[in-house]
Structures are given as C-alpha cells and as structure tokens.
Design a protein around this motif. Structure first.
Motif, PDB file in Angstrom:
ATOM      1  N   PRO A 134       8.809  -0.188  -8.214  1.00 45.49           N
ATOM      2  CA  PRO A 134       8.676  -0.880  -7.386  1.00 45.49           C
ATOM      3  C   PRO A 134       7.365  -1.435  -7.221  1.00 45.49           C
ATOM      4  O   PRO A 134       6.288  -1.074  -7.322  1.00 45.49           O
ATOM      5  CB  PRO A 134       9.173  -0.451  -5.912  1.00 45.49           C
ATOM      6  CG  PRO A 134      10.049   0.818  -6.464  1.00 45.49           C
ATOM      7  CD  PRO A 134       9.175   1.222  -7.794  1.00 45.49           C
ATOM      8  N   GLY A 135       7.164  -2.936  -6.752  1.00 43.63           N
ATOM      9  CA  GLY A 135       5.871  -3.486  -6.559  1.00 43.63           C
ATOM     10  C   GLY A 135       5.519  -3.378  -4.873  1.00 43.63           C
ATOM     11  O   GLY A 135       6.252  -2.980  -4.048  1.00 43.63           O
ATOM     12  N   GLY A 136       4.681  -4.345  -4.658  1.00 40.51           N
ATOM     13  CA  GLY A 136       4.088  -4.584  -3.295  1.00 40.51           C
ATOM     14  C   GLY A 136       3.579  -3.233  -2.630  1.00 40.51           C
ATOM     15  O   GLY A 136       3.030  -2.467  -3.202  1.00 40.51           O
ATOM     16  N   PRO A 137       3.824  -3.078  -1.271  1.00 40.42           N
ATOM     17  CA  PRO A 137       3.760  -1.996  -0.572  1.00 40.42           C
ATOM     18  C   PRO A 137       4.280  -0.628  -0.877  1.00 40.42           C
ATOM     19  O   PRO A 137       3.414   0.162  -0.775  1.00 40.42           O
ATOM     20  CB  PRO A 137       4.208  -2.270   0.952  1.00 40.42           C
ATOM     21  CG  PRO A 137       4.247  -3.856   0.939  1.00 40.42           C
ATOM     22  CD  PRO A 137       4.668  -4.225  -0.371  1.00 40.42           C
ATOM     23  N   VAL A 138       5.527  -0.735  -1.380  1.00 36.92           N
ATOM     24  CA  VAL A 138       6.106   0.501  -1.825  1.00 36.92           C
ATOM     25  C   VAL A 138       5.170   1.018  -2.998  1.00 36.92           C
ATOM     26  O   VAL A 138       5.155   2.306  -3.130  1.00 36.92           O
ATOM     27  CB  VAL A 138       7.689   0.252  -2.268  1.00 36.92           C
ATOM     28  CG1 VAL A 138       8.176   1.420  -2.876  1.00 36.92           C
ATOM     29  CG2 VAL A 138       8.339  -0.457  -1.038  1.00 36.92           C
ATOM     30  N   ARG A 139       4.770   0.349  -4.152  1.00 38.78           N
ATOM     31  CA  ARG A 139       4.070   0.831  -5.043  1.00 38.78           C
ATOM     32  C   ARG A 139       2.639   1.574  -4.591  1.00 38.78           C
ATOM     33  O   ARG A 139       2.302   2.385  -4.976  1.00 38.78           O
ATOM     34  CB  ARG A 139       3.693  -0.418  -6.244  1.00 38.78           C
ATOM     35  CG  ARG A 139       2.923   0.164  -7.199  1.00 38.78           C
ATOM     36  CD  ARG A 139       2.855  -0.928  -8.432  1.00 38.78           C
ATOM     37  NE  ARG A 139       3.910  -1.314  -9.029  1.00 38.78           N
ATOM     38  CZ  ARG A 139       3.862  -2.092 -10.227  1.00 38.78           C
ATOM     39  NH1 ARG A 139       2.560  -2.678 -10.505  1.00 38.78           N
ATOM     40  NH2 ARG A 139       5.219  -2.446 -10.717  1.00 38.78           N
ATOM     41  N   PHE A 140       2.146   0.838  -3.578  1.00 35.36           N
ATOM     42  CA  PHE A 140       0.923   1.227  -2.953  1.00 35.36           C
ATOM     43  C   PHE A 140       1.076   2.670  -2.526  1.00 35.36           C
ATOM     44  O   PHE A 140       0.346   3.618  -2.536  1.00 35.36           O
ATOM     45  CB  PHE A 140       0.221   0.384  -1.682  1.00 35.36           C
ATOM     46  CG  PHE A 140      -1.189   0.595  -1.669  1.00 35.36           C
ATOM     47  CD1 PHE A 140      -2.087   0.005  -2.158  1.00 35.36           C
ATOM     48  CD2 PHE A 140      -1.480   1.461  -0.398  1.00 35.36           C
ATOM     49  CE1 PHE A 140      -3.448   0.421  -1.658  1.00 35.36           C
ATOM     50  CE2 PHE A 140      -2.522   1.612   0.041  1.00 35.36           C
ATOM     51  CZ  PHE A 140      -3.614   1.141  -0.644  1.00 35.36           C
TER      52      PHE A 140
END
Length: 263
Positions: A134-140
C-alpha cells in the motif's frame, strides 16, 4: 569466547545473505549469553547486545546488498519511498529501548520473532493480502513499525520486511534482496542511538561506546561480511519453500531460547 563470536558472525553472515536479515537474529542471542557468562550487569546486557548487533549489521547489510544488487533483487524505487518511514521508526524504537528494562527488550525480541516464524511456516505460499505494498500513510505506518520493532530487537528488519513484502505479492527472492537494504537504513541510526543512550553508563564493560561493544564489532563484523555473499548465492539457487522454512525455523529456535532466559 572470541572463537564463539567468530562462529556466530560467520553463521549470521550466511543467514543475512540467505534470508535478507542483518544477522541480528543470531548475533543478539549469542551476545546476550556471552555477556551473561561475563557477568555483565543484567540491567544493561540486553541493551548492549542489541546495540552491538545493530553496529555489525551496518557491515553485513553493505555486503549483502552488493550481492543481491548484482542479481537485480533490490527494489530501489521502493526503498526511496519507504526509507524515511523506516528511519523515523528506528528513532522512536531506539528512544523507547533506552527507557525500558532489559527484560522488556528480551520479551519483545522473543514474542515478535515467534509470531513471524509462525506466519512464515504455516501461511500458504499463495496467500496474499494485496497485489502490492500500500502507498500513502499506510506505507509510512508499516515502515515505521518495521523500523521501530527492529531497532528494539537489534535486527536488520528482514524479520518483518520479508513477510510483509511476500504478503504484498513480492517474489521471495526480491523481498530478501530489498530487506537487506532496509537493514542498512535501520542499522545506521539505530547504532548511533544506542551509542548515545548508553553514553557514560558506569556498568559498561571495557571497549564500549555506549551500548555498542567495539570488541564485539571487531570480531563479528568481518566474519559476517565474508560470509554474506555465500548466503546470497544460496538464496538464488534453493527452492523458495525451503527458504521460507529455514527463515521460520531459525526464528522459532531463537525465540524459544530467549523465553528460556526470561523464565
């Protein structure tokens, strides 16, 4: 004892190349029991084992990265987007590790290692949570959690990075190669943090920079660097099912030994 450290370093190097880990899954328990034999203060011996392990992972990761990069198994674009999150997690994990007791660090190590071992051993190879990371905040958040727990355990992150990427449809060998690079992102700030956290502690043994044993680094690091390429070669030749089982077996054995030391 020096001989035992040489053997542990060689074994850790092979595992680093084979499984994409920094070798800490072997080095931390080895140092923990060695420091017990040397009567190092129980209040700091796990901190010293974790900090020293992270310092050796710097050298191990560099060697392992080179080997996997030659085989095209490192996802550099992913690392550029994920690296900052992992680094943030390392800083948080290092601060927390400096505040908690050695028993807490030991419990964290044993519990997380056993959970990941069970996941790798019993989860069907075809099981996937997503088609990609996943990208965005989830990846962070995922990267920060990997960095935080890895810093507290003194490992290079492959323990969590490999199963996470596999669940997101990464081929196991590419996951292993990428995890080796994640280990470097974890090891550098983690080592610095443990050196700062332990600075000036009167219980530290000779030749220590904070919670990093220079003697342990000098003995272990050269062996891990020499043997990591061997592990990387094996990773690209053996059956992936055996690779998963090897990963799970070593994690489970290490976890049980750490629980034994607690109880």
């Amino acid at each position: 004892m020096a001989g035992a450290l040489l053997v542990a370093g060689a074994f850790a190097g092979v595992l680093a190349g084979l499984l994409g880990i920094g070798g800490g899954i072997v080095i931390v328990p080895a140092l923990f029991y060695l420091f017990t034999l040397l009567d190092i203060d129980p209040a700091i011996k796990m901190h010293l084992a974790v900090g020293t392990s992270l310092s050796t992972i710097i050298a191990t990761s560099l060697s392992s990265i080179r080997s996997h990069h030659r085989r095209g198994a490192v996802d550099w674009p992913l690392l550029r987007s994920w690296g900052p999150a992992v680094a943030v997690g390392v800083v948080i994990g290092t601060v927390v590790a400096g505040l908690v007791s050695g028993e807490v660090l030991t419990g964290v190590f044993a519990t997380m290692a056993l959970l990941v071992a069970a996941n790798m051993a019993f989860q069907p190879e075809s099981a996937r949570l997503a088609d990609r990371l996943p990208g965005g905040p989830v990846r962070f958040v995922i990267g920060s959690l990997i960095g935080g727990f890895s810093a507290m355990m003194g490992i290079g992150g492959g323990t969590f990075t490999v199963p996470t990427l596999v669940m997101c449809s990464y081929p196991i060998r590419r996951a292993v190669g990428t995890a080796a690079a994640v280990g470097l992102i974890i090891a550098v700030p983690g080592t610095i943090g443990f050196m700062i956290d332990g600075y000036g502690r009167p219980e530290l043994p000779p030749f220590s920079l904070g919670y990093v044993s220079v003697l342990g680094f000098v003995i272990i690091a050269p062996m891990t660097v020499m043997t990591a390429p061997l592990g990387a070669r094996i990773a690209h030749t053996i059956n992936t099912r055996w690779l998963r089982w090897a990963f799970a077996l070593f994690l489970a054995l290490t976890s049980l030994r750490m629980y034994q030391s607690l109880f």
